[in-house]
Design a protein around this motif. Structure first.
Motif, PDB file in Angstrom:
ATOM      1  N   ARG A 199       0.836  -1.207   0.000  1.00 56.94           N
ATOM      2  CA  ARG A 199       0.000   0.000   0.000  1.00 56.94           C
ATOM      3  C   ARG A 199       0.870   1.257   0.000  1.00 56.94           C
ATOM      4  O   ARG A 199       0.566   2.255  -0.682  1.00 56.94           O
ATOM      5  N   LEU A 200       1.945   1.233   0.765  1.00 60.28           N
ATOM      6  CA  LEU A 200       2.861   2.369   0.805  1.00 60.28           C
ATOM      7  C   LEU A 200       3.449   2.634  -0.579  1.00 60.28           C
ATOM      8  O   LEU A 200       3.492   3.782  -1.039  1.00 60.28           O
ATOM      9  N   ARG A 201       3.894   1.579  -1.239  1.00 59.44           N
ATOM     10  CA  ARG A 201       4.514   1.753  -2.550  1.00 59.44           C
ATOM     11  C   ARG A 201       3.497   2.271  -3.573  1.00 59.44           C
ATOM     12  O   ARG A 201       3.822   3.163  -4.370  1.00 59.44           O
ATOM     13  N   ASP A 202       2.284   1.753  -3.554  1.00 59.27           N
ATOM     14  CA  ASP A 202       1.257   2.249  -4.475  1.00 59.27           C
ATOM     15  C   ASP A 202       1.003   3.738  -4.265  1.00 59.27           C
ATOM     16  O   ASP A 202       0.890   4.504  -5.229  1.00 59.27           O
ATOM     17  N   ALA A 203       0.894   4.145  -3.022  1.00 56.51           N
ATOM     18  CA  ALA A 203       0.652   5.563  -2.737  1.00 56.51           C
ATOM     19  C   ALA A 203       1.842   6.419  -3.151  1.00 56.51           C
ATOM     20  O   ALA A 203       1.662   7.529  -3.685  1.00 56.51           O
ATOM     21  N   ALA A 204       3.044   5.925  -2.917  1.00 51.29           N
ATOM     22  CA  ALA A 204       4.238   6.680  -3.305  1.00 51.29           C
ATOM     23  C   ALA A 204       4.330   6.811  -4.821  1.00 51.29           C
ATOM     24  O   ALA A 204       4.690   7.876  -5.348  1.00 51.29           O
ATOM     25  N   PHE A 205       3.991   5.746  -5.538  1.00 50.54           N
ATOM     26  CA  PHE A 205       3.992   5.823  -6.996  1.00 50.54           C
ATOM     27  C   PHE A 205       2.965   6.849  -7.469  1.00 50.54           C
ATOM     28  O   PHE A 205       3.236   7.644  -8.375  1.00 50.54           O
TER      29      PHE A 205
ATOM     30  N   HIS B 286       0.823  -3.295  -9.285  1.00 48.38           N
ATOM     31  CA  HIS B 286       0.670  -1.863  -9.030  1.00 48.38           C
ATOM     32  C   HIS B 286      -0.250  -1.198 -10.046  1.00 48.38           C
ATOM     33  O   HIS B 286      -0.783  -0.123  -9.788  1.00 48.38           O
ATOM     34  N   ALA B 287      -0.424  -1.827 -11.200  1.00 43.95           N
ATOM     35  CA  ALA B 287      -1.277  -1.255 -12.248  1.00 43.95           C
ATOM     36  C   ALA B 287      -2.754  -1.556 -12.043  1.00 43.95           C
ATOM     37  O   ALA B 287      -3.599  -1.009 -12.753  1.00 43.95           O
ATOM     38  N   ARG B 288      -3.086  -2.390 -11.073  1.00 45.98           N
ATOM     39  CA  ARG B 288      -4.486  -2.773 -10.846  1.00 45.98           C
ATOM     40  C   ARG B 288      -5.362  -1.564 -10.564  1.00 45.98           C
ATOM     41  O   ARG B 288      -5.029  -0.713  -9.743  1.00 45.98           O
ATOM     42  N   ARG B 289      -6.512  -1.528 -11.203  1.00 52.50           N
ATOM     43  CA  ARG B 289      -7.459  -0.442 -11.002  1.00 52.50           C
ATOM     44  C   ARG B 289      -8.110  -0.488  -9.622  1.00 52.50           C
ATOM     45  O   ARG B 289      -8.430   0.541  -9.033  1.00 52.50           O
ATOM     46  N   ASP B 290      -8.327  -1.683  -9.099  1.00 54.75           N
ATOM     47  CA  ASP B 290      -9.126  -1.806  -7.885  1.00 54.75           C
ATOM     48  C   ASP B 290      -8.364  -1.424  -6.626  1.00 54.75           C
ATOM     49  O   ASP B 290      -8.945  -0.887  -5.686  1.00 54.75           O
ATOM     50  N   TRP B 291      -7.058  -1.701  -6.580  1.00 57.65           N
ATOM     51  CA  TRP B 291      -6.342  -1.324  -5.351  1.00 57.65           C
ATOM     52  C   TRP B 291      -4.894  -0.904  -5.567  1.00 57.65           C
ATOM     53  O   TRP B 291      -4.152  -0.686  -4.610  1.00 57.65           O
ATOM     54  N   GLY B 292      -4.456  -0.746  -6.775  1.00 59.04           N
ATOM     55  CA  GLY B 292      -3.077  -0.361  -7.024  1.00 59.04           C
ATOM     56  C   GLY B 292      -2.880   1.139  -7.098  1.00 59.04           C
ATOM     57  O   GLY B 292      -3.630   1.930  -6.514  1.00 59.04           O
ATOM     58  N   LEU B 293      -1.872   1.544  -7.837  1.00 55.56           N
ATOM     59  CA  LEU B 293      -1.578   2.959  -8.053  1.00 55.56           C
ATOM     60  C   LEU B 293      -2.800   3.731  -8.544  1.00 55.56           C
ATOM     61  O   LEU B 293      -3.066   4.844  -8.056  1.00 55.56           O
ATOM     62  N   PRO B 294      -3.568   3.210  -9.503  1.00 54.37           N
ATOM     63  CA  PRO B 294      -4.734   3.974  -9.972  1.00 54.37           C
ATOM     64  C   PRO B 294      -5.737   4.306  -8.876  1.00 54.37           C
ATOM     65  O   PRO B 294      -6.320   5.392  -8.865  1.00 54.37           O
TER      66      PRO B 294
END
Length: 268
Positions: free
Chosen positions: A182-188, A211-219
């Motif tokens: 979760r930290l990495r997704d938010a940082a990205f 990380h590219a996932r729409r449901d819980w990744g960077l998006p």
């Protein structure tokens, strides 16, 4: 109220219908402020496809999961054209990422500004024990890090961490691994927002499929923090999923040649 708004934003960010495409379609993706190009890190076909997409998009910036901001600052026009020199300047051999030869065509597909989104390993390790919000800092709430995950998502993400680490992790460590993710997704997402603000976009993002996932990744994190930005996500898989894929667009490529990724890690 905050939790309700966060859930509403996540639902709005999710694709109404994921569409399967072929590699040729990567040259005619819809316009968006942000285009997230997923990959399986060791698959050379995926990187060739990313380079094709970047050339067609002509983005103002490219954000790499694989680079720190310090590494990204070393990328000059002269170095970009010289694969060996750029690889050495980035210290790629010491990063643990696959062969730089696969990534280099992405750098030369465009003259876009290069951004690095990787966090220091020490911060990622801290998130395992302290939680993503504590490590991220004052903007944690804006990126959804102060909200607990829904129970079913928490369990699914722990299951994925267990599988990704070949059942070699203690069960007590799995929630912390999810926090690190979760930290990495938010940082990205934060770096992507910065790149859009500084260059005007569009911005291409080179990152793993998770990380590219729409449901819980960077998006999902970016939808919370910068809901005004339009985004499309592309996943690159090696086999078709049994159920829907969590991307706007997805394609299936030939599999990379690899040995058993769990060799030496499997519990007796």
């Amino acid at each position: 109220m905050k939790t309700f708004l966060a859930l509403a934003a996540l639902l709005a960010a999710a694709p109404a219908c994921a569409e399967r495409i072929d590699a040729q379609a990567l040259s005619r993706l819809p316009q968006a402020d942000v285009v997230v190009l997923g990959e399986m890190h060791d698959n050379p076909v995926h990187h060739a496809n990313q380079a094709q997409a970047v050339a067609a998009l002509a983005p103002s910036a490219i954000v790499f999961e694989m680079l720190t901001p310090e590494q990204a600052a070393k990328v000059t026009p002269v170095l970009r054209a010289d694969r060996a020199a750029l690889e050495q300047a980035l210290g790629w051999a010491d990063t643990g990422w696959p062969d730089f030869a696969m990534y280099h065509p992405i750098f030369t597909a465009s003259d876009a500004a290069i951004y690095g989104a990787a966090l220091p390993r020490e911060q990622v390790r801290r998130a395992v024990g302290e939680g993503a919000a504590a490590v991220f800092g004052e903007q944690a709430a804006a990126y959804g890090l102060t909200d607990p995950l829904p129970g079913d998502q928490q369990q699914e993400r722990e299951d994925l961490q267990r599988d990704a680490h070949c059942d070699a992790l203690p069960e007590t460590l799995l929630p912390g691994m999810v926090e690190a993710q979760r930290l990495r997704d938010a940082a990205f997402a934060r770096t992507v927002a910065q790149a859009v603000a500084e260059t005007g976009g569009p911005v291409a993002v080179i990152t793993g499929n998770g990380h590219a996932r729409r449901d819980w990744g960077l998006p999902a994190a970016l939808a919370l923090a910068a809901p005004g930005l339009s985004l499309i996500s592309v996943g690159q898989l090696e086999e078709a999923p049994e159920e829907g894929a969590p991307y706007d667009f997805w394609l299936v490529t030939e599999a990379a040649e690899r040995g058993d990724p769990c060799a030496g890690l499997k519990a007796d």
